[in-house]
Design an enzyme around this catalytic site. Sequence first.
Site, PDB file in Angstrom:
ATOM      1  N   LEU A  84      34.418 -11.380 -44.565  1.00 15.56           N
ATOM      2  CA  LEU A  84      33.321 -10.876 -45.390  1.00 15.56           C
ATOM      3  C   LEU A  84      32.347  -9.967 -44.650  1.00 15.56           C
ATOM      4  O   LEU A  84      31.293  -9.615 -45.172  1.00 15.56           O
ATOM      5  CB  LEU A  84      32.571 -12.049 -46.036  1.00 15.56           C
ATOM      6  N   CYS A  85      32.703  -9.558 -43.432  1.00 16.55           N
ATOM      7  CA  CYS A  85      31.855  -8.631 -42.672  1.00 16.55           C
ATOM      8  C   CYS A  85      32.031  -7.205 -43.186  1.00 16.55           C
ATOM      9  O   CYS A  85      33.129  -6.790 -43.527  1.00 16.55           O
ATOM     10  CB  CYS A  85      32.218  -8.660 -41.184  1.00 16.55           C
ATOM     11  N   HIS A  86      30.929  -6.472 -43.169  1.00 20.42           N
ATOM     12  CA  HIS A  86      30.980  -5.053 -43.521  1.00 20.42           C
ATOM     13  C   HIS A  86      31.443  -4.254 -42.307  1.00 20.42           C
ATOM     14  O   HIS A  86      31.007  -4.540 -41.185  1.00 20.42           O
ATOM     15  CB  HIS A  86      29.589  -4.555 -43.922  1.00 20.42           C
ATOM     16  N   MET A 122      27.513 -10.367 -35.813  1.00 22.19           N
ATOM     17  CA  MET A 122      28.931 -10.731 -35.774  1.00 22.19           C
ATOM     18  C   MET A 122      29.702  -9.852 -34.806  1.00 22.19           C
ATOM     19  O   MET A 122      30.632 -10.317 -34.139  1.00 22.19           O
ATOM     20  CB  MET A 122      29.543 -10.663 -37.174  1.00 22.19           C
ATOM     21  N   GLU A 123      29.329  -8.591 -34.697  1.00 27.58           N
ATOM     22  CA  GLU A 123      30.005  -7.693 -33.755  1.00 27.58           C
ATOM     23  C   GLU A 123      29.748  -8.132 -32.318  1.00 27.58           C
ATOM     24  O   GLU A 123      30.675  -8.155 -31.491  1.00 27.58           O
ATOM     25  CB  GLU A 123      29.541  -6.249 -33.982  1.00 27.58           C
ATOM     26  N   ASP A 137      43.553 -14.728 -20.998  1.00 25.93           N
ATOM     27  CA  ASP A 137      44.912 -14.185 -21.018  1.00 25.93           C
ATOM     28  C   ASP A 137      45.327 -13.642 -19.654  1.00 25.93           C
ATOM     29  O   ASP A 137      46.454 -13.862 -19.212  1.00 25.93           O
ATOM     30  CB  ASP A 137      45.006 -13.073 -22.065  1.00 25.93           C
TER      31      ASP A 137
END
Length: 167
Positions: A84-86, A122-123, A137
Amino acid sequence: MSSSESPTPASPLTHFDAQGQAHMVDVSAKPATHRSATAEGWIRMLPATLALIAGGQAKKGDVLGIARIAAIQGAKRTAELIPLCHPLPLTRVAADFSLDAEGSRVRCQVTAETVGPTGVEMEALTAVQVALLTIYDMCKAADRGIVIEQVRLLEKHGGKSGSYRAD
């Protein structure tokens, strides 16, 4: 109530409509302002693994250099990963790393910026996670017990809700 309207006062969760269905928040009426967010996270490992990173001797190469690129790429792809992020036009993403020999860990801090109608928390958080996963990793062959921990938002600025700074 349409899916673009605000939720009922009973629900402070903006990603749900009055019927409880998930939706992408309508930000079309919000002004474009400068927004920034800074997040951090840690990755804990064996001292020997931290020494490989510090000495640039990891088999896969420059761990922190690759993790920095991964952080930037993660920030740019947040809307593809979080449903739901833009998608945002990022104006800046900066990733910094510091080694904590005493705690045998690496700290990643990312600041993301944009000029737009919604924030970049969020970014910044996604960028930190992707950077730390990249470190995992690149070092997992030497240390399977690596732990990613304490990922959090440190601060955000801009928008209607103003500024936030973690304690």
